[in-house]
Design a protein around this motif. Structure first.
Motif, PDB file in Angstrom:
ATOM      1  N   MET A 162      28.597  81.053 103.385  1.00 28.33           N
ATOM      2  CA  MET A 162      28.692  81.288 104.820  1.00 28.33           C
ATOM      3  C   MET A 162      27.969  82.933 104.760  1.00 28.33           C
ATOM      4  N   SER A 163      27.183  83.000 105.804  1.00 33.17           N
ATOM      5  CA  SER A 163      26.377  84.237 105.956  1.00 33.17           C
ATOM      6  C   SER A 163      27.320  85.227 106.598  1.00 33.17           C
ATOM      7  N   ASP A 164      26.742  86.427 106.617  1.00 31.47           N
ATOM      8  CA  ASP A 164      27.779  87.424 107.271  1.00 31.47           C
ATOM      9  C   ASP A 164      28.042  87.535 108.611  1.00 31.47           C
ATOM     10  N   ARG A 165      26.880  86.976 109.104  1.00 30.77           N
ATOM     11  CA  ARG A 165      27.102  86.796 110.697  1.00 30.77           C
ATOM     12  C   ARG A 165      27.937  85.650 111.104  1.00 30.77           C
ATOM     13  N   MET A 166      27.748  84.671 110.345  1.00 33.94           N
ATOM     14  CA  MET A 166      28.630  83.657 110.708  1.00 33.94           C
ATOM     15  C   MET A 166      30.139  83.951 110.358  1.00 33.94           C
ATOM     16  N   MET A 167      30.408  84.566 109.221  1.00 28.97           N
ATOM     17  CA  MET A 167      31.676  85.156 109.191  1.00 28.97           C
ATOM     18  C   MET A 167      32.270  86.033 110.120  1.00 28.97           C
ATOM     19  N   ASP A 168      31.456  86.882 110.721  1.00 26.85           N
ATOM     20  CA  ASP A 168      31.667  87.869 111.643  1.00 26.85           C
ATOM     21  C   ASP A 168      32.280  86.814 113.182  1.00 26.85           C
ATOM     22  N   ARG A 169      31.337  85.845 113.442  1.00 26.40           N
ATOM     23  CA  ARG A 169      31.522  84.895 114.590  1.00 26.40           C
ATOM     24  C   ARG A 169      32.906  84.295 114.361  1.00 26.40           C
ATOM     25  N   SER A 170      33.159  83.715 113.238  1.00 30.44           N
ATOM     26  CA  SER A 170      34.335  83.273 112.963  1.00 30.44           C
ATOM     27  C   SER A 170      35.452  83.972 113.144  1.00 30.44           C
ATOM     28  N   ARG A 171      35.389  85.356 112.508  1.00 29.16           N
ATOM     29  CA  ARG A 171      36.627  86.178 112.559  1.00 29.16           C
ATOM     30  C   ARG A 171      36.786  86.660 114.233  1.00 29.16           C
ATOM     31  N   SER A 172      35.681  86.860 114.766  1.00 34.16           N
ATOM     32  CA  SER A 172      35.735  87.249 116.231  1.00 34.16           C
ATOM     33  C   SER A 172      36.436  86.123 117.058  1.00 34.16           C
ATOM     34  N   ARG A 173      36.172  84.715 116.768  1.00 30.66           N
ATOM     35  CA  ARG A 173      36.917  83.895 117.382  1.00 30.66           C
ATOM     36  C   ARG A 173      38.198  83.824 117.223  1.00 30.66           C
ATOM     37  N   LEU A 174      38.683  83.771 115.921  1.00 30.26           N
ATOM     38  CA  LEU A 174      39.947  83.682 115.582  1.00 30.26           C
ATOM     39  C   LEU A 174      40.649  85.046 116.149  1.00 30.26           C
ATOM     40  N   THR A 175      40.228  86.167 116.266  1.00 34.49           N
ATOM     41  CA  THR A 175      40.815  87.188 116.783  1.00 34.49           C
ATOM     42  C   THR A 175      41.213  86.963 118.360  1.00 34.49           C
ATOM     43  N   SER A 176      40.080  86.088 118.990  1.00 32.84           N
ATOM     44  CA  SER A 176      40.072  85.970 120.463  1.00 32.84           C
ATOM     45  C   SER A 176      41.322  84.882 120.506  1.00 32.84           C
ATOM     46  N   GLN A 177      41.614  83.840 119.538  1.00 29.83           N
ATOM     47  CA  GLN A 177      42.545  83.060 119.792  1.00 29.83           C
ATOM     48  C   GLN A 177      44.064  83.631 119.596  1.00 29.83           C
ATOM     49  N   VAL A 178      43.968  84.528 118.724  1.00 37.64           N
ATOM     50  CA  VAL A 178      45.258  85.162 118.677  1.00 37.64           C
ATOM     51  C   VAL A 178      45.543  86.272 119.602  1.00 37.64           C
ATOM     52  N   PHE A 179      44.720  86.910 120.239  1.00 38.30           N
ATOM     53  CA  PHE A 179      44.866  87.829 121.245  1.00 38.30           C
ATOM     54  C   PHE A 179      45.287  86.867 122.595  1.00 38.30           C
ATOM     55  N   ASP A 180      44.548  85.709 122.866  1.00 37.31           N
ATOM     56  CA  ASP A 180      44.922  85.060 124.043  1.00 37.31           C
ATOM     57  C   ASP A 180      46.250  84.466 123.939  1.00 37.31           C
ATOM     58  N   LYS A 181      46.642  84.009 122.897  1.00 37.35           N
ATOM     59  CA  LYS A 181      48.022  83.188 122.813  1.00 37.35           C
ATOM     60  C   LYS A 181      48.875  84.511 122.904  1.00 37.35           C
ATOM     61  N   ILE A 182      48.828  85.630 122.397  1.00 42.99           N
ATOM     62  CA  ILE A 182      49.914  86.597 122.339  1.00 42.99           C
ATOM     63  C   ILE A 182      49.965  87.060 123.721  1.00 42.99           C
ATOM     64  N   ARG A 183      48.951  87.170 124.339  1.00 38.16           N
ATOM     65  CA  ARG A 183      48.828  87.786 125.761  1.00 38.16           C
ATOM     66  C   ARG A 183      49.415  86.896 126.602  1.00 38.16           C
ATOM     67  N   GLU A 184      49.152  85.483 126.441  1.00 39.17           N
ATOM     68  CA  GLU A 184      49.784  84.345 127.460  1.00 39.17           C
ATOM     69  C   GLU A 184      51.256  84.600 127.195  1.00 39.17           C
ATOM     70  N   ASP A 185      51.877  84.369 125.862  1.00 33.94           N
ATOM     71  CA  ASP A 185      53.201  84.866 125.633  1.00 33.94           C
ATOM     72  C   ASP A 185      53.901  86.099 126.253  1.00 33.94           C
ATOM     73  N   ILE A 186      53.307  87.188 126.492  1.00 32.50           N
ATOM     74  CA  ILE A 186      53.601  88.310 126.934  1.00 32.50           C
ATOM     75  C   ILE A 186      53.655  88.173 128.563  1.00 32.50           C
ATOM     76  N   VAL A 187      52.588  87.638 129.041  1.00 36.33           N
ATOM     77  CA  VAL A 187      52.493  87.478 130.663  1.00 36.33           C
ATOM     78  C   VAL A 187      53.686  86.710 130.914  1.00 36.33           C
ATOM     79  N   CYS A 188      53.715  85.472 130.269  1.00 32.91           N
ATOM     80  CA  CYS A 188      54.735  84.281 130.609  1.00 32.91           C
ATOM     81  C   CYS A 188      56.061  84.721 130.339  1.00 32.91           C
TER      82      CYS A 188
END
Length: 246
Positions: free
Chosen positions: A1-27
């Motif tokens: 996997m290229s560095d760019r693809m790895m960065d995108r994968s990590r960014s997507r996973l970070t967004s998933q973690v962020f969105d779910k924890i944020r939702e659990d705090i708001v709710c």
């Protein structure tokens, strides 16, 4: 996997973690002052430490968590000042958006508003579903105004406000009242009556102030919580994430 693809994968996973924890705090599934252990979150979400740490930093920037160096990370208390400011920004933007929505309204837009109201009516009594459709209603108005991106600005501004809104939408009677308020706004939009629409929108958005007194909010700086306070960090955040490691 290229560095760019790895960065995108990590960014997507970070967004998933962020969105779910944020939702659990708001709710409210993660209560104010609840400890957030990176190690526990990594284990429960089945991710490495990097996306969790990056998500917590983003949450701190939104003032949803408080990070105490060398001590721990905790869910931030609800800020009365932030709630008030968020409501002010939201009111100013949404009252402007409904005016533009009326100017651009067509038959398709009218039907989409009616369809959303039918969906809301069908879920009165289901707090989570109604809360989501409430947001869809307001986002739809922004879209119909021609300024869909304005809704993202509103979302950022009303983060603390949403923590209060979610608590109020869990009551069936309040859901029924909110549906009536939405119907009044929609009727005025469809009729092309700008002044009446703005009056109804402003009154609707200000109802949140009637719920603040019973929440015991204060403007003291976040206190340093005990490590033992609250439930296990990250409870309820696992199910919405894929078990993927970057």
């Amino acid at each position: 996997m290229s560095d760019r693809m790895m960065d995108r994968s990590r960014s997507r996973l970070t967004s998933q973690v962020f969105d779910k924890i944020r939702e659990d705090i708001v709710c409210g599934r993660l209560a104010p002052d609840a400890p957030l252990s990176e190690a526990d979150l990594c284990q429960q979400l089945e991710v490495s430490r990097t996306p969790v740490r990056e998500a917590l930093i983003k949450l701190a920037e939104e003032e949803l968590v408080v990070i105490y160096p060398h001590f721990g990370t905790f869910v931030a208390p609800i800020s009365l000042e932030a709630v008030t400011v968020g409501q002010y920004i939201r009111e100013k933007l949404e009252c402007a958006l409904v005016e533009d929505a009326i100017k651009r309204m067509d038959d398709d837009g009218r039907e989409r508003i009616r369809a959303n109201l039918r969906e809301q009516a069908a879920v009165v009594g289901n707090g989570d579903a109604f809360y989501k459709l409430d947001n869809v209603f307001h986002a739809l108005i922004a879209e119909l105004s021609g300024y869909a991106g304005a809704w993202n600005a509103i979302l950022r501004a009303k983060t603390q406000l949403d923590r209060v809104r979610y608590l109020t939408t869990q009551d069936s009677d309040r859901m029924a009242v909110t549906l009536i308020e939405h119907q009044m706004i929609a009727d005025a939009i469809i009729a092309g009556d700008v002044d009446t629409t703005v009056v109804h929108m402003r009154a609707h958005l200000r109802t949140v102030f009637g719920h603040l007194d019973g929440l015991g909010l204060d403007e003291a700086r976040p206190r340093l919580p005990s490590r033992k306070r609250g439930g296990k960090a990250g409870s309820g955040v696992r199910e919405a994430l894929l078990p993927v490691r970057p």
